[in-house]
Design an enzyme around this catalytic site. Sequence first.
Site, short mmCIF file in Angstrom:
data_model
loop_
_atom_site.label_atom_id
_atom_site.label_comp_id
_atom_site.label_asym_id
_atom_site.label_seq_id
_atom_site.Cartn_x
_atom_site.Cartn_y
_atom_site.Cartn_z
N HIS A 1 -8.41 5.53 -6.26
CA HIS A 1 -8.98 4.34 -6.93
C HIS A 1 -8.91 4.29 -8.45
CE1 HIS A 1 -11.21 0.63 -6.16
NE2 HIS A 1 -11.81 1.01 -5.10
N ASP B 1 -6.39 -0.62 -6.16
CA ASP B 1 -7.41 -1.07 -5.46
C ASP B 1 -7.25 -1.39 -3.97
OD1 ASP B 1 -8.88 -1.01 -7.73
OD2 ASP B 1 -7.61 -2.83 -8.48
#
Lengths: 423, 80
Positions: free
Chosen positions: A398, A402
Amino acid sequence: MALFRMPSLGADMEAGTLVEWLVKPGDVVERGRVVAVVETQKGAIEVECFEEGVVEELLVPLGRKVPVGTPLARIRAPGEPETAPAAPAVPPARAAPPASEPAGAPAPPAPAPAAAAAEPAPAAAPPAAPGPKATPAARRRALELGVPLARVRGTGPEGAITVADVEAAAGAAPAAPAAPPPPAGPAAAERIAAPAVRRGFDPVEMRKAIAAAMSRAKREIPHYYLETVVAMHRALAFLEERNRDRPPPERLLPATLLLKATARALAKTPELNGFWLEGGFRPGPGIHLGWAIALRGGGLVAPAIHDVDRLSLDALMAALRDLVQRARTGGLRSSELSDATLTVTSLGERGAEAVWPVIYPPQVAIVGFGRIVTRPWVDEEGGLVARPVVRVTLAGDHRASDGHLGSRFLAEIEDLLQRPEAL
Amino acid sequence: MSREELERVVVEILAGIAPEADFAALAGNEDLRDALDLDSMDFLNLVIGLHERLGIDIPEADYPKLFTKDGLLDYLAAKA
């Protein structure tokens, strides 16, 4: 003057043991040549040299375990004058530094060799000496048959020993099945005059390597997970048609389509293909897919297939077969262990239906394919049908991407698998 | 080729794929892929080995017949 160093063969490697030199002082080396064999937690690895020039001096004796980054040999660039041998560059034994460098990046500088001369080589270790020239396949065969390479006369290019030479020396029939690894008897030891050479790997060491890499991944990488269920009827029909009139050696496994689709989708979302280093994303130099291979006796390696996006399906299948064979018998190359830009794990036809894999640092994503299973499916016309499907998962870092991007990537894989003829 | 000879060929090919495999100890109706932990690449290599050693064609559609020891040996006996 360039130094050829103990390479980092993945984020989990701290040190390696030099077990065989395939060059000697005076030999000319070109980029990519396998120059040494190093024993690691992942077994014996053939190490390529990415310098060009003439081997001037071998700096580390056989059997010595040295940290990643330690100079192993000095290589004189073309045109450079010869120099006097330097002081030995083997550093004193000490705790290996953590391998913080990325896979595929230049190895970190070695510890300063200031006190090096103080530590004599173990009495048993012979001076660094090259082994006879032989092909990798011949070396494996020699090991299988327990034939010392020093006793084999080479008939290949520049007197290199070939498989046929080894088999002739052993008096073995060429068609004989692969023998189990011989006990470490005198013959095997004599072959290269170094301790601890063996085919395969040590399951305990392998476990430690996996533990280190996966602990680091879960400690450092904030994973996010996505899943998509992909209809496989078109892909399987394509394979059935393609394999129907082909002899077994030319048949494709579904894995080739899954890998190729992954590579092509990555080309459209390059943010998932590369490394997280020093607080930022660095794109991979190509699409080099690590392929997770379960080893008999436990353990796992994920060597890379290079430039998968540019390989034909036939070439990809050949590369896959070769890689699995070498992963299981020993003989992976250093570039294969350090170059993967994204890893793919496929559970195969007897695996679970889905996997949520753990990213192999410093990569930023990993793709998982479950077993292909037949399940109820609503087709394009709204009808309920039985279809082969596969659950495709993505674990993403992350910090680097995304879920929106990850979703696009999985959608692209799904789309490509509906058009297998275009892969 | 006798069933014993065929079994010997299978054992030799398997030695190169799954060195610890004990083909002789398998029950006739046991799935070899489960019992010997063969993945699809291993199974393909078994088929390739049989193709090369015995010179027989084994279409993909016939693979399921080869999943058990009895099935495999019956199939080879009929073909080789």
